[in-house]
Enzyme design. Structure first.
Site, PDB file in Angstrom:
ATOM      1  N   HIS A  90      11.640   5.063  -2.380  1.00 27.94           N
ATOM      2  CA  HIS A  90      10.408   5.970  -1.988  1.00 27.94           C
ATOM      3  C   HIS A  90       9.247   6.190  -2.557  1.00 27.94           C
ATOM      4  O   HIS A  90       9.779   7.230  -3.562  1.00 27.94           O
ATOM      5  CB  HIS A  90      11.220   6.412  -0.476  1.00 27.94           C
ATOM      6  CG  HIS A  90      11.523   5.826   0.216  1.00 27.94           C
ATOM      7  ND1 HIS A  90      10.947   5.379   0.648  1.00 27.94           N
ATOM      8  CD2 HIS A  90      12.910   5.936   1.027  1.00 27.94           C
ATOM      9  CE1 HIS A  90      12.587   4.387   2.176  1.00 27.94           C
ATOM     10  NE2 HIS A  90      13.635   4.856   1.598  1.00 27.94           N
TER      11      HIS A  90
ATOM     12  N   ASN B  57      14.911   0.500  -1.067  1.00 31.36           N
ATOM     13  CA  ASN B  57      13.767   1.307  -0.897  1.00 31.36           C
ATOM     14  C   ASN B  57      13.112   2.527  -1.558  1.00 31.36           C
ATOM     15  O   ASN B  57      14.017   3.442  -1.273  1.00 31.36           O
ATOM     16  CB  ASN B  57      12.859   1.391   1.183  1.00 31.36           C
ATOM     17  CG  ASN B  57      11.667   1.339   1.176  1.00 31.36           C
ATOM     18  OD1 ASN B  57      10.673   1.518  -0.350  1.00 31.36           O
ATOM     19  ND2 ASN B  57      11.334   1.137   2.190  1.00 31.36           N
TER      20      ASN B  57
ATOM     21  N   GLN C 238      11.468  -5.506   4.227  1.00 29.48           N
ATOM     22  CA  GLN C 238      12.798  -7.022   4.910  1.00 29.48           C
ATOM     23  C   GLN C 238      12.104  -7.640   4.705  1.00 29.48           C
ATOM     24  O   GLN C 238      12.173  -9.365   4.133  1.00 29.48           O
ATOM     25  CB  GLN C 238      13.019  -6.932   6.196  1.00 29.48           C
ATOM     26  CG  GLN C 238      13.762  -5.144   6.577  1.00 29.48           C
ATOM     27  CD  GLN C 238      13.475  -3.927   6.709  1.00 29.48           C
ATOM     28  OE1 GLN C 238      11.977  -3.384   6.271  1.00 29.48           O
ATOM     29  NE2 GLN C 238      14.116  -3.209   7.601  1.00 29.48           N
TER      30      GLN C 238
ATOM     31  N   LYS D 214      11.717  24.255 -12.035  1.00 26.53           N
ATOM     32  CA  LYS D 214      12.366  23.541 -10.717  1.00 26.53           C
ATOM     33  C   LYS D 214      12.625  22.149 -11.988  1.00 26.53           C
ATOM     34  O   LYS D 214      11.510  21.633 -12.974  1.00 26.53           O
ATOM     35  CB  LYS D 214      10.993  22.964  -9.787  1.00 26.53           C
ATOM     36  CG  LYS D 214      11.571  21.803  -9.046  1.00 26.53           C
ATOM     37  CD  LYS D 214      12.064  23.145  -7.621  1.00 26.53           C
ATOM     38  CE  LYS D 214      11.904  23.330  -6.485  1.00 26.53           C
ATOM     39  NZ  LYS D 214      12.205  24.090  -5.798  1.00 26.53           N
TER      40      LYS D 214
ATOM     41  N   THR E  70      10.259  28.770  -7.993  1.00 25.17           N
ATOM     42  CA  THR E  70      10.414  27.265  -8.292  1.00 25.17           C
ATOM     43  C   THR E  70       9.844  26.616  -7.291  1.00 25.17           C
ATOM     44  O   THR E  70       9.258  25.592  -7.882  1.00 25.17           O
ATOM     45  CB  THR E  70      11.552  26.921  -8.786  1.00 25.17           C
ATOM     46  OG1 THR E  70      12.381  26.541  -6.932  1.00 25.17           O
ATOM     47  CG2 THR E  70      12.909  28.111  -9.465  1.00 25.17           C
ATOM     48  N   ASP E  71       9.698  26.974  -6.148  1.00 24.92           N
ATOM     49  CA  ASP E  71       8.810  25.528  -5.889  1.00 24.92           C
ATOM     50  C   ASP E  71       7.026  25.836  -5.858  1.00 24.92           C
ATOM     51  O   ASP E  71       6.737  24.565  -6.139  1.00 24.92           O
ATOM     52  CB  ASP E  71       8.570  26.373  -4.186  1.00 24.92           C
ATOM     53  CG  ASP E  71       8.774  25.312  -3.238  1.00 24.92           C
ATOM     54  OD1 ASP E  71       9.233  24.269  -2.486  1.00 24.92           O
ATOM     55  OD2 ASP E  71       8.016  25.704  -2.638  1.00 24.92           O
TER      56      ASP E  71
HETATM   57  O1  URC Z   1       9.487  -1.163   4.566  1.00 19.62           O
HETATM   58  C1  URC Z   1      10.655  -0.583   5.610  1.00 19.62           C
HETATM   59  N1  URC Z   1      11.237  -0.893   5.932  1.00 19.62           N
HETATM   60  C2  URC Z   1      12.183  -0.112   6.595  1.00 19.62           C
HETATM   61  O2  URC Z   1      13.468  -0.769   7.926  1.00 19.62           O
HETATM   62  C3  URC Z   1      11.706   1.229   6.506  1.00 19.62           C
HETATM   63  N2  URC Z   1      11.735   2.480   7.698  1.00 19.62           N
HETATM   64  C4  URC Z   1      11.505   3.651   6.778  1.00 19.62           C
HETATM   65  O3  URC Z   1      11.969   4.780   7.418  1.00 19.62           O
HETATM   66  N3  URC Z   1      11.170   2.997   5.803  1.00 19.62           N
HETATM   67  C5  URC Z   1      10.915   1.529   5.732  1.00 19.62           C
HETATM   68  N4  URC Z   1      10.082   1.329   5.198  1.00 19.62           N
END
Ligand code: URC
Length: 311
Positions: A260, A258, A232, A12, A57-58
């Site tokens: 993640h 964002n 936001q 992977k 690979t997983d």
């Molecule tokens: O700070 C966030 N705003 C979102 O609008 C949002 N949507 C999401 O899935 N995660 C997040 N995180």
């Protein structure tokens, strides 16, 4: 025509492993991009379709995350050595393991960058900025009568390893996201702000360098100090701080992916992976939430384009 199998390897690639270690309030980040390539007695996999010698690979991916949790990441070298040894010594069919690691460095946002009033020390304990900082941006427009000066930056990548939650959102039949009361908040900021100096009615030309440094400082300070219930909300705090502290700026717009970081589920391996203990996260590069907002001085015109990509 007979053919023969030549060199082959598999694994992977680009596992984005982020390990947070908590030392009381002080957090530490290890942010790695880990690629596994295994080779060995794998001819049958290619030639006959038998997968008896094939470690998925997983599984190699899971191992990268599980090792980060079980053994920590003292250094990328030590972690890579442990992984390579594991694959070769635990699987008779694997004779060679190549682990490639890129490590991304993060620096604490220093008190002096983010203002001095908080924390009371030079260093902030859980707020970081990615090394190799931002690109500064400028756009000047002049129509023979008035100037419009936009300043901004891109690629200012910041991370809070705590003080971020996301919950209370709409849940419809397609919603699977779990509410999170202690998450990582990371973004790579692009922002433009508009100066109210036009070169005509107001001869008080800003000190552009100071204005830039101070605006960036206020953005970072708001990032550090905001206990965030959404990206936001953090953006609004950043923008408000700039507008409230810099009289030469009337409008600021942010575009903030964002970035993640999902806590990896390690329960299948009997490992708890709770934020409060220092967790291992999977840094997803796409898709990403893209949060964009303009913050204005009351009464100011909204002139920065909604789509800033062509600026
Ligand atoms: O700070 C966030 N705003 C979102 O609008 C949002 N949507 C999401 O899935 N995660 C997040 N995180």
């Amino acid at each position: 025509m007979p053919t023969i199998l030549g060199h082959n390897q598999y694994g992977k690639a680009e596992n984005r492993v982020v390990k947070i270690t908590r030392d009381g309030d002080t957090h530490h980040i290890k942010d790695l991009n880990v690629s596994v390539a295994l080779s060995g007695d794998l001819d049958d996999v290619h030639l006959t379709g038998s997968n008896a010698n094939c470690l998925p690979t997983d599984t190699t991916k899971n191992t990268c995350f599980a090792f980060a949790k079980e053994h920590g990441i003292e250094s990328a070298e030590q972690y890579g050595i442990e992984l390579a040894r594991h694959f070769v010594e635990s699987q008779p069919s694997i004779h060679r393991a190549r682990i490639r690691i890129e490590e991304y460095s993060w620096e604490r946002i220093a008190g002096s960058d983010a203002g001095s009033k908080f924390i009371g020390s030079d260093e902030v304990k859980h707020s970081f900025v990615r090394k190799g900082q931002e690109t500064r941006l400028v756009q000047v427009t002049y129509d023979g009568e008035q100037f419009e000066v936009l300043s901004g930056l891109k690629d200012l990548t910041v991370m809070n390893t705590t003080n971020s939650e996301f919950w209370g959102y709409i849940k419809d039949k397609y919603t699977t996201l779990k509410e999170d009361y202690d998450r990582i908040l990371a973004t790579s900021l692009s922002t433009w702000w508009r100066h109210n100096w036009t070169g005509v009615d107001d001869e008080r030309t800003p000190n552009w360098n100071k204005s830039y440094e101070q605006s960036k400082k206020h953005i970072l300070q708001a990032f550090v100090e905001t206990y965030s219930l959404s990206l936001q909300q953090t953006l609004f705090q950043m923008g408000s701080r700039v507008i409230n502290n810099r009289s030469e700026i009337d409008e600021i717009r942010f575009s903030a992916p964002n970035k993640h970081h999902f806590r990896q589920d390690l329960s299948a391996f009997g490992l708890e992976n709770e934020a409060k203990d220092g967790a291992v996260y999977w840094a997803a590069d796409r898709p990403y939430g893209l949060i964009e907002a303009t913050i204005l001085r009351d009464g100011a015109d909204q002139r920065i384009p909604v789509d800033m990509t062509n600026l």
